[in-house]
Design an enzyme around this catalytic site. Structure first.
Site, mmCIF file in Angstrom:
data_model
loop_
_atom_site.group_PDB
_atom_site.id
_atom_site.type_symbol
_atom_site.label_atom_id
_atom_site.label_comp_id
_atom_site.label_asym_id
_atom_site.label_seq_id
_atom_site.Cartn_x
_atom_site.Cartn_y
_atom_site.Cartn_z
ATOM 1 N N GLY A 62 -2.873 -12.467 -3.744
ATOM 2 C CA GLY A 62 -3.444 -12.016 -2.469
ATOM 3 C C GLY A 62 -4.216 -13.124 -1.790
ATOM 4 N N ALA A 63 -3.684 -14.352 -1.861
ATOM 5 C CA ALA A 63 -4.418 -15.522 -1.362
ATOM 6 C C ALA A 63 -4.285 -15.714 0.150
ATOM 7 C CB ALA A 63 -3.928 -16.781 -2.085
ATOM 8 N N ASN A 64 -3.577 -14.810 0.832
ATOM 9 C CA ASN A 64 -3.382 -14.971 2.281
ATOM 10 C C ASN A 64 -4.474 -14.308 3.100
ATOM 11 O OD1 ASN A 64 -2.018 -12.570 1.190
ATOM 12 N ND2 ASN A 64 -1.718 -12.090 3.345
ATOM 13 N N GLY B 173 -8.716 -12.391 3.259
ATOM 14 C CA GLY B 173 -9.996 -11.980 2.704
ATOM 15 C C GLY B 173 -10.526 -12.865 1.583
ATOM 16 N N GLY C 87 -9.304 -13.529 -1.339
ATOM 17 C CA GLY C 87 -8.307 -14.397 -1.964
ATOM 18 C C GLY C 87 -8.125 -15.680 -1.175
ATOM 19 N N SER D 113 -14.970 -3.582 -8.565
ATOM 20 C CA SER D 113 -15.680 -3.102 -7.375
ATOM 21 C C SER D 113 -16.854 -2.251 -7.853
ATOM 22 C CB SER D 113 -14.737 -2.244 -6.525
ATOM 23 O OG SER D 113 -15.496 -1.506 -5.583
ATOM 24 N N TYR E 152 -8.134 4.685 -5.675
ATOM 25 C CA TYR E 152 -8.551 3.269 -5.598
ATOM 26 C C TYR E 152 -9.663 3.003 -6.602
ATOM 27 C CZ TYR E 152 -10.943 -0.934 -3.956
ATOM 28 O OH TYR E 152 -11.540 -2.175 -3.903
HETATM 29 N N1 LIG Z 1 -13.857 -6.230 0.504
HETATM 30 C C1 LIG Z 1 -14.641 -5.555 -0.322
HETATM 31 O O1 LIG Z 1 -15.758 -5.113 0.037
HETATM 32 C C2 LIG Z 1 -14.208 -5.334 -1.715
HETATM 33 C C3 LIG Z 1 -15.052 -4.587 -2.543
HETATM 34 C C4 LIG Z 1 -14.706 -4.413 -3.877
HETATM 35 C C5 LIG Z 1 -13.558 -4.984 -4.362
HETATM 36 N N2 LIG Z 1 -12.733 -5.677 -3.535
HETATM 37 C C6 LIG Z 1 -11.513 -6.240 -4.120
HETATM 38 O O2 LIG Z 1 -11.299 -7.547 -3.654
HETATM 39 C C7 LIG Z 1 -9.902 -7.873 -3.749
HETATM 40 C C8 LIG Z 1 -9.453 -8.578 -2.489
HETATM 41 O O3 LIG Z 1 -9.527 -7.682 -1.403
HETATM 42 P P1 LIG Z 1 -10.057 -8.089 0.035
HETATM 43 O O4 LIG Z 1 -11.313 -7.346 0.249
HETATM 44 O O5 LIG Z 1 -10.014 -9.557 0.196
HETATM 45 O O6 LIG Z 1 -8.965 -7.369 0.950
HETATM 46 P P2 LIG Z 1 -7.770 -7.941 1.853
HETATM 47 O O7 LIG Z 1 -8.301 -8.874 2.874
HETATM 48 O O8 LIG Z 1 -7.055 -6.728 2.329
HETATM 49 O O9 LIG Z 1 -6.867 -8.725 0.836
HETATM 50 C C9 LIG Z 1 -6.099 -8.046 -0.114
HETATM 51 C C10 LIG Z 1 -4.959 -8.928 -0.543
HETATM 52 O O10 LIG Z 1 -4.167 -8.232 -1.516
HETATM 53 C C11 LIG Z 1 -2.802 -8.378 -1.130
HETATM 54 N N3 LIG Z 1 -1.936 -7.334 -1.654
HETATM 55 C C12 LIG Z 1 -1.983 -6.006 -1.391
HETATM 56 N N4 LIG Z 1 -0.959 -5.390 -1.987
HETATM 57 C C13 LIG Z 1 -0.239 -6.351 -2.633
HETATM 58 C C14 LIG Z 1 0.939 -6.354 -3.406
HETATM 59 N N5 LIG Z 1 1.660 -5.243 -3.622
HETATM 60 N N6 LIG Z 1 1.388 -7.519 -3.935
HETATM 61 C C15 LIG Z 1 0.711 -8.673 -3.705
HETATM 62 N N7 LIG Z 1 -0.392 -8.743 -2.947
HETATM 63 C C16 LIG Z 1 -0.863 -7.588 -2.419
HETATM 64 C C17 LIG Z 1 -2.837 -8.361 0.381
HETATM 65 O O11 LIG Z 1 -1.615 -8.844 0.897
HETATM 66 P P3 LIG Z 1 -1.161 -8.473 2.415
HETATM 67 O O12 LIG Z 1 -2.039 -9.302 3.309
HETATM 68 O O13 LIG Z 1 0.271 -8.845 2.454
HETATM 69 O O14 LIG Z 1 -1.393 -7.008 2.589
HETATM 70 C C18 LIG Z 1 -4.021 -9.288 0.611
HETATM 71 O O15 LIG Z 1 -3.619 -10.623 0.479
HETATM 72 C C19 LIG Z 1 -9.190 -6.544 -4.026
HETATM 73 O O16 LIG Z 1 -8.849 -6.473 -5.378
HETATM 74 C C20 LIG Z 1 -10.250 -5.496 -3.711
HETATM 75 O O17 LIG Z 1 -10.079 -4.316 -4.466
HETATM 76 C C21 LIG Z 1 -13.038 -5.862 -2.228
#
Ligand SMILES: NC(=O)c1ccc[n+]([C@@H]2O[C@H](COP(=O)([O-])OP(=O)(O)OC[C@H]3O[C@@H](n4cnc5c(N)ncnc54)[C@H](OP(=O)(O)O)[C@@H]3O)[C@@H](O)[C@H]2O)c1
Length: 306
Positions: free
Chosen positions: A21-23, A25, A27, A151, A176
């Site tokens: 998910g490096a594209n 947020g 990642g 989380s 989730y």
């Molecule tokens: N943001 C928060 O407050 C928060 C809080 C607690 C935990 N987290 C955790 O942090 C991590 C990163 O999330 P983020 O907040 O940075 O959200 P994000 O910006 O939505 O990034 C999520 C990433 O996961 C990828 N992804 C989703 N489904 C996938 C799949 N089937 N195969 C491969 N990649 C997939 C997305 O790809 P696409 O761009 O193609 O959809 C995107 O690159 C997650 O594990 C999330 O549960 C976040």
């Protein structure tokens, strides 16, 4: 630890990092910082166009960054296997695996291509299989680490192993949160197994508190007014992504980190702030639960390791 920031990241030259998910947020910031500090970074993404755009952005802030974009869809075991097969053929050793990708969909229950509930299947089982398939290659690297993303909401649920796929009582938010509890338990059980096996790899868990990324807005598309309102409040509370990424960067790079540690923000309710050591819920930390979850994950994915 309280003042630790990206300037404290040790040199990463010569290290190979894989970030799922490096594209987007957290990642994307993780990949950027690792590359800025000299690591070769494999951006493991489900959409390679989006991955290439992210790589172009990283190159702007880190000229000369060594990056590679590879396709990985964690919601498909076939894709996970294909990704791992090619990666292990091309790389003798991988120093760092950051199991970062994740999704929240608040709509009706849906499944991965293998029939797993979408959150559990993508966030936990996909990363479980990926980790197992890459483990030997990670074990060949110097100072190898695996980081899993938890989380704070994992503390608000429990997981019933008899209903891992939330067939009895589905709602997206609960599913989730359960997937995040399972991921936390997986990261901790992984470290117990690595220690028992005498492996040089350490497994560390991190969570970003409440951080502004694409996670929440995307999850509420086409959903109710209440959900959009909730997302708005969440976004107003959220810390900037650069700050929210620090716990996982600390887990991935800081000196003195031990396997089985868990890092998150130090502020009230672990929602924001500097990096500190935090604690998993009783169930996520329970070795008996970790063992049972592991065996369920092996049976479901067909990937057996440690
Ligand atoms: N943001 C928060 O407050 C928060 C809080 C607690 C935990 N987290 C955790 O942090 C991590 C990163 O999330 P983020 O907040 O940075 O959200 P994000 O910006 O939505 O990034 C999520 C990433 O996961 C990828 N992804 C989703 N489904 C996938 C799949 N089937 N195969 C491969 N990649 C997939 C997305 O790809 P696409 O761009 O193609 O959809 C995107 O690159 C997650 O594990 C999330 O549960 C976040």
């Amino acid at each position: 630890m309280s003042t630790w920031n990206t300037k404290n990241i040790p040199g990463q030259t010569g290290r190979v990092a894989v970030v799922t998910g490096a594209n987007s947020g957290l990642g994307l910031v993780t990949a950027t910082e690792l590359a800025r500090h000299g690591a070769k970074v494999v951006l493991a993404v489900r959409n390679t166009d989006s991955g290439e755009k992210a790589a172009a952005g990283i190159r702007q802030s880190a000229p000369g960054a060594e990056l590679e974009v590879r396709r990985l869809d964690l919601a498909s075991l076939a894709s996970v296997r294909a990704f791992a097969e090619k990666l292990t053929a091309d790389y003798e050793a991988i120093n760092l695996l950051v199991n970062n990708a994740g999704l929240v969909i608040l709509g009706p229950r849906s499944t991965t291509t293998d029939g797993f509930e979408l959150h559990m299947g993508t966030n936990m089982l996909g990363h479980f299989a990926l980790t197992g398939l890459l483990l030997d290659t990670v074990g060949k690297a110097a100072a190898p680490r695996i980081v899993n993303l938890s989380s704070i909401v994992h503390k608000t649920v429990t997981v019933d192993l008899d209903d891992l796929m939330s067939e009895r009582d589905f709602d997206g938010s609960t599913a989730y949160r359960r997937s995040k509890l399972a991921t936390t338990a997986f990261g901790l059980e992984l470290d117990r197994r690595l220690r028992a096996a005498g492996s040089p790899i350490i497994s560390v868990v991190a969570h970003p508190g409440v951080t502004k990324t694409n996670l929440t807005p995307r999850s509420v598309q086409e959903n109710s007014f209440i959900q959009r309102l909730f997302a708005r409040i969440y976004a107003l509370n959220a810390q900037p992504v650069e700050q929210g990424t620090l716990p996982q960067l600390y887990a991935a790079t800081a000196e003195g980190v031990r396997g089985g540690q868990f890092f998150g923000p130090s502020g009230r309710g672990e929602q924001r702030g500097h990096v500190t050591e935090v604690h998993a819920s009783a169930q996520a930390a329970d070795p008996a639960f970790g063992r049972a979850l592991w065996s369920a994950a092996e049976n479901l994915t067909g990937v057996k390791f440690l």
